[in-house]
Design an enzyme around this catalytic site. Structure first.
Site, PDB file in Angstrom:
ATOM      1  N   LYS A   1       0.842  -1.199   0.000  1.00  0.00           N
ATOM      2  CA  LYS A   1       0.000   0.000   0.000  1.00  0.00           C
ATOM      3  C   LYS A   1       0.877   1.248   0.000  1.00  0.00           C
ATOM      4  CE  LYS A   1      -3.428  -2.699   0.293  1.00  0.00           C
ATOM      5  NZ  LYS A   1      -4.042  -3.220   1.504  1.00  0.00           N
ATOM      6  N   CYS A   2       0.270   2.351  -0.359  1.00  0.00           N
ATOM      7  CA  CYS A   2       0.945   3.650  -0.381  1.00  0.00           C
ATOM      8  C   CYS A   2       1.672   3.881   0.935  1.00  0.00           C
ATOM      9  CB  CYS A   2      -0.071   4.764  -0.610  1.00  0.00           C
ATOM     10  SG  CYS A   2       0.584   6.421  -0.462  1.00  0.00           S
ATOM     11  N   PRO A   3       2.918   4.290   0.973  1.00  0.00           N
ATOM     12  CA  PRO A   3       3.758   4.680  -0.165  1.00  0.00           C
ATOM     13  C   PRO A   3       4.703   3.573  -0.644  1.00  0.00           C
ATOM     14  CG  PRO A   3       4.826   5.360   1.845  1.00  0.00           C
ATOM     15  CD  PRO A   3       3.617   4.558   2.254  1.00  0.00           C
ATOM     16  N   MET A   4       4.440   2.333  -0.244  1.00  0.00           N
ATOM     17  CA  MET A   4       5.427   1.278  -0.497  1.00  0.00           C
ATOM     18  C   MET A   4       5.696   0.958  -1.971  1.00  0.00           C
ATOM     19  SD  MET A   4       6.704   0.995   2.236  1.00  0.00           S
ATOM     20  CE  MET A   4       7.930  -0.189   1.697  1.00  0.00           C
TER      21      MET A   4
END
Lengths: 82, 191
Positions: free
Chosen positions: A14-17
């Site tokens: 998920k963001c920011p991954m």
């Protein structure tokens, strides 16, 4: 489907991954090489566009959405330009 | 009546050039001329949700190739404290602050719907279930990505926080430390 030199699986991230991991993977590429990123995060489409617009060393070749067993996969092709 | 001779015209022109050169050089010295691909953040709030926002912006921006600096001040310092509290060597007021204030991200509450910490635990659980990075992971990533972290020394002292209570390896500074970064930033945020 574009050709690529490396692929990165960030499914589930998920963001920011997706961005963080892609940036790391991009660092391992030679200038001119292409990274394929496979994500499930819908926001990654706009995120990668923003990244390419801001960074001086990344360009988007293409982005596509592929359905895989009822799950949307967002596939990005990014070239390291510098 | 004065009539412009060619000599006087040249002189006036030279004076004009000198004046313009001076203006250009003074413009070159202003901060606006040295704007970098940089993001500057003031982390003022001491709540979990705001810390998450700050560290997501930091990791995202750093990944995009932007320089990032974070200035932790007032309640925001709670996010960059170690878990262990130090009471030794503090006066009564400082001990009170130490007892009351969160030490580290693990003790931060939510800015809304905290319900004495139950809300924060619930958010953490939801984030974990959905594979969203925790604030601790985001903090570690920010450091790996080279985010500059500066702790406001004045508010650290004001709140009775000892240097030894801060996470190792952070810088300390003041308003000018922040402004020196902020003045050449494209993005400045107050969180």
């Amino acid at each position: 489907m574009s050709s690529f030199d490396q692929t990165l699986d960030v499914k589930g991230a998920k963001c920011p991954m997706p961005l963080v991991k892609s940036r790391k993977a991009m660092g391992d590429l030679a200038v001119g090489q292409v990274l394929q990123v496979v994500a499930t995060d819908r926001g990654s489409i706009a995120d990668f566009q923003g990244w390419a617009k801001t960074a001086k060393n990344v360009e988007i070749i293409s982005q596509e959405t592929v359905e895989d067993g009822g799950v949307n996969l967002y596939v990005h092709y990014l070239r390291r330009t510098a | 009546m004065m009539i412009d001779t060619p000599e006087m015209g040249t002189e006036a022109l030279l004076a004009r050039i000198a004046e313009l050169e001076q203006r250009v050089s003074s413009l070159e010295e202003t901060p606006a001329q040295s704007i970098e691909d940089r993001v500057s953040m003031v982390v003022f709030s001491g709540e979990l949700d705001k810390a998450i926002a700050a560290f997501i912006i930091a990791t995202g921006a750093a990944s995009m190739g932007l320089e990032v600096n974070m200035f932790f001040t007032f309640w925001g310092i709670g996010a960059v404290r170690k878990r262990e509290k130090v009471f030794a060597g503090k006066n009564l007021l400082e001990k009170g602050f130490t007892a009351m204030l969160p030490s580290g991200t693990g003790q931060l509450g939510l800015s809304q719907m905290n319900f004495l910490g139950a809300g924060a635990q619930l958010i953490r659980k939801i984030m974990k279930d959905r594979d969203i990075s925790s604030v601790e992971e985001l903090f570690e990533m920010s450091r790996e990505l080279g985010v500059r972290m500066v702790v406001c020394d004045m508010s650290r002292e004001l709140m009775g926080i000892a240097d030894s209570e801060l996470i190792d390896g952070l810088e300390t500074g003041g308003v000018a430390t922040f402004m020196a970064d902020a003045a050449r930033s494209k993005v400045t945020l107050f969180i």
